[in-house]
Design an enzyme around this catalytic site. Structure first.
Site, PDB file in Angstrom:
ATOM      1  N   HIS A 393     -23.001  32.230   1.222  1.00 14.58           N
ATOM      2  CA  HIS A 393     -22.083  32.499   2.328  1.00 14.58           C
ATOM      3  C   HIS A 393     -22.844  32.593   3.663  1.00 14.58           C
ATOM      4  CE1 HIS A 393     -18.328  34.456   3.950  1.00 14.58           C
ATOM      5  NE2 HIS A 393     -19.206  34.948   4.811  1.00 14.58           N
ATOM      6  N   GLU A 394     -23.891  33.417   3.680  1.00 21.21           N
ATOM      7  CA  GLU A 394     -24.642  33.621   4.921  1.00 21.21           C
ATOM      8  C   GLU A 394     -25.406  32.360   5.338  1.00 21.21           C
ATOM      9  OE1 GLU A 394     -23.935  35.988   6.749  1.00 21.21           O
ATOM     10  OE2 GLU A 394     -22.939  37.280   5.285  1.00 21.21           O
ATOM     11  N   HIS A 397     -23.054  30.253   7.388  1.00 22.12           N
ATOM     12  CA  HIS A 397     -23.036  30.662   8.802  1.00 22.12           C
ATOM     13  C   HIS A 397     -24.294  30.165   9.518  1.00 22.12           C
ATOM     14  CE1 HIS A 397     -19.498  33.122   8.725  1.00 22.12           C
ATOM     15  NE2 HIS A 397     -19.980  33.992   7.858  1.00 22.12           N
ATOM     16  N   HIS A 400     -24.299  26.410  10.135  1.00 25.11           N
ATOM     17  CA  HIS A 400     -23.292  26.096  11.161  1.00 25.11           C
ATOM     18  C   HIS A 400     -23.904  26.348  12.543  1.00 25.11           C
ATOM     19  CE1 HIS A 400     -18.758  26.542  12.439  1.00 25.11           C
ATOM     20  NE2 HIS A 400     -19.382  25.581  13.073  1.00 25.11           N
TER      21      HIS A 400
END
Length: 604
Positions: A393-394, A397, A400
């Site tokens: 998940h991290e 980020h 991105h």
């Protein structure tokens, strides 16, 4: 490194260097930070010299915007470095002081640049249009057009000053709720699984409601909502005041509704919100089927609200050391192509990630950084499935931000909250697909499917139910109706009956749940969890089934940052959030997971 096997939490100095992030890539030394701090002070003085001069010529705005960028960049680096150094060990007084200084400086920066937007908007439209069309301002065109788009909702300078001054008063409902919820609310003792008296707290409630001991779940549930019920009049008045505040701001800024006002900052059509609710309501039969399956797998005669959080599968031990998590994340994200894999390799080997817990370290996980340097990820890694998915998940980020910063100028690089969870959730979806395809143990596979089903239930169905509740209570206030405790409890209870269906015993206690949701004081925010999850799920399916063309569209989305409106960026990526289709496609995945869970249940 078997971090979870250690009985004591290590000191920062005891963590091996390869498991620490390298903040030296922002500033090689603290002395270099001090130099940048001074630079920010100088740039504050410089930008203040442009006040009152922006309408003189496009070249003046161009020079001012260049200074504004330099100031923003420098301030970002100063603040991020200080705060992340503090996060390494919050007991370190040196970095406590640096963070305090950076925070104070940030307030000075905000004050110094506050003239910018009102002064630009005070120009006549024709003049502003001619400036925006000027080639010297081409780099700032989207930024300037976005300011202009909201012009009709910006009031006179004097009115804006009054609104700014009442801002602190407007925070009162949220502040009061926070004090009641976090300071004044005292919960009773309950007996834990071992029969020991333990005081219920917010943190312990999560543990108790997931307990395999049903008596513990029921006791915690009842104790929690009995406590809130004693404060129902105060909490209803507080939420009512918050909703009235939202309606006041919407009306004074000439919006048709509080919902329209909240969505306009990201230029999101109201239909996105209403389509989400409708699409989820159309797919409630799948949630009702999930409830039936949960009832069957738990082996209970009646399924109650306090049975919603305990895993449907008895706990399966899946020990996943960090090195194994890195391998799994790389393999799971392989469908995103060679370039994404290259950046992932760099992130895992070049000091982007602070891996393990140490004394004084900030808890949880996040991705953060400053423009011009690579992103960083804070973890407190434990060897389990949840932390594996948190890592994926991290990293979503982080990459991105990496692609966005690399391909966009500073002012267009920051992506909006509406799309912020797409990259992170898409990574989880791809990793889950990989894990389900490669895990052979049926019980482990059931455990993973249960985990994914819960993501859907909690992020799409539950957050949409919250969103519908918010919409209804704002409409009631806009129609001049009061929000009494009975009104709020009745609305909330009926929504639970609708969403969970005939196989759920909707306990009366749940009608107080609205009273403990802090997000209701941040109007129309929660729907973005559901839209982001839906968009990510739809995009991950395209990547898995289309391959290269879908990957190319997705990487273009990552590289676009905030250079266009969120809806447009997602549309180019391959999902149109203005239509219900992505939500429907995501919920088809939920239905397929239910099929898989039902099939696995027959073998175990």
């Amino acid at each position: 490194m078997e971090q979870t096997s250690q009985k004591t939490i290590p000191k920062r100095s005891e963590i091996k260097p390869e498991f620490k992030w390298k903040l030296e890539s922002i500033f090689p030394t603290d002395e270099a930070w001090e130099q940048e701090y001074k630079k920010v002070q100088e740039l504050i003085e410089k930008i203040e010299t442009y006040q009152g001069k922006l309408s003189e010529a496009p070249s003046v705005i161009a020079e001012c915007m260049k200074t504004y960028e330099e100031l923003g960049l420098a301030m970002e680096r100063v603040y991020v470095y200080a705060r992340m150094r503090r996060d390494e060990d919050n007991t370190n007084t040196k970095y406590q002081a640096l963070t305090d200084r950076a925070s104070s400086l940030s307030i000075r920066v905000s004050s110094a640049v506050s003239f910018l937007v009102p002064e630009i908007l005070s120009m006549p439209d024709e003049k502003l249009d001619s400036y925006i069309a000027d080639e010297r301002l081409s780099k700032y065109r989207f930024y300037l057009n976005e300011i202009k788009r909201q012009k009709e909702h910006v009031l006179s300078a004097q009115e804006e000053q009054v609104i700014a001054q009442v801002g602190e008063l407007a925070q009162a409902p949220q502040t009061i709720f926070g004090m009641i919820n976090n300071a004044d609310m005292v919960f009773p003792n309950i007996k834990n699984e071992n029969g020991e008296e333990v005081q219920l707290t917010h943190g312990r409630y999560i543990h108790f409601i997931e307990s395999y001991d049903r008596r513990v779940r029921q006791d915690a549930f009842k104790a929690m909502y009995d406590t809130y019920r004693k404060q129902k009049n105060t909490l209803a008045a507080t939420l009512n005041a918050s909703v009235k505040k939202d309606v006041f701001y919407a009306r004074i800024r000439k919006y048709p509704s509080a919902l329209a006002a909240a969505l306009d900052s990201d230029n999101i059509p109201v239909e996105v919100y209403t389509n989400l609710i409708q699409a989820v309501r159309d797919n409630l039969p799948a949630m009702h089927r999930y409830v039936s399956l949960r009832k069957k797998l738990l082996g209970v005669d009646e399924l109650h609200m306090y049975d919603l959080y305990v895993p449907m599968v008895k706990e399966v031990k899946m020990n996943i050391p960090y090195e194994e998590a890195v391998r799994l994340v790389k393999e799971g994200l392989a469908p995103l192509g060679d370039d994404y894999r290259r950046v992932l390799d760099e992130a895992f080997s070049s000091g982007w990630i602070d891996v393990y817990e140490n004394e004084g370290k900030t808890s949880g996980a996040y991705s953060w950084g400053a423009y011009g340097t690579h992103p960083f990820v804070l973890m407190n890694y434990q060897n389990n499935v949840n932390n594996l998915f948190t890592l994926a998940h991290e990293m979503g980020h982080a990459l991105h931000s990496y692609y966005s910063d690399k391909h966009q100028p500073y002012l267009d690089a920051q992506y909006k909250i509406f799309v912020a969870e797409v990259a992170s959730t898409l990574n989880e979806s791809l990793l889950m697909d990989y894990m389900l395809k490669t895990t052979e143990d049926p019980r482990q596979k059931m455990y993973l499917v249960n985990y994914y089903l819960e993501q859907f239930r909690g992020t799409v169905y539950r957050q949409t139910m919250f969103a519908e509740f918010e919409k209804t209570i704002h409409e009631r206030v806009e129609a001049g109706e009061p929000l009494t405790p009975d009104t709020l409890c009745g609305l909330y209870y009926d929504l639970n009956v609708d969403y969970y269906g005939p196989d759920m015993v909707v306990d009366e206690d749940i009608n107080m749940e609205w009273a403990r949701i802090p997000h209701f004081y941040n109007e129309f925010y929660v729907y973005q969890y559901a839209t982001g999850f839906s968009a990510a799920t739809a995009l991950s399916q395209q990547i898995l089934h289309e391959g290269a063309p879908a990957v190319e569209r997705y990487l273009t989305f990552l590289k676009s940052g905030g250079s266009d409106y969120p809806i447009e960026l997602l549309r180019k990526a391959g999902v149109d959030m203005a239509s219900p289709k992505p939500v429907v496609e995501a919920l088809k995945v939920f239905a397929r997971l239910l099929d898989e869970m039902e099939e696995l249940a027959t073998y175990v």
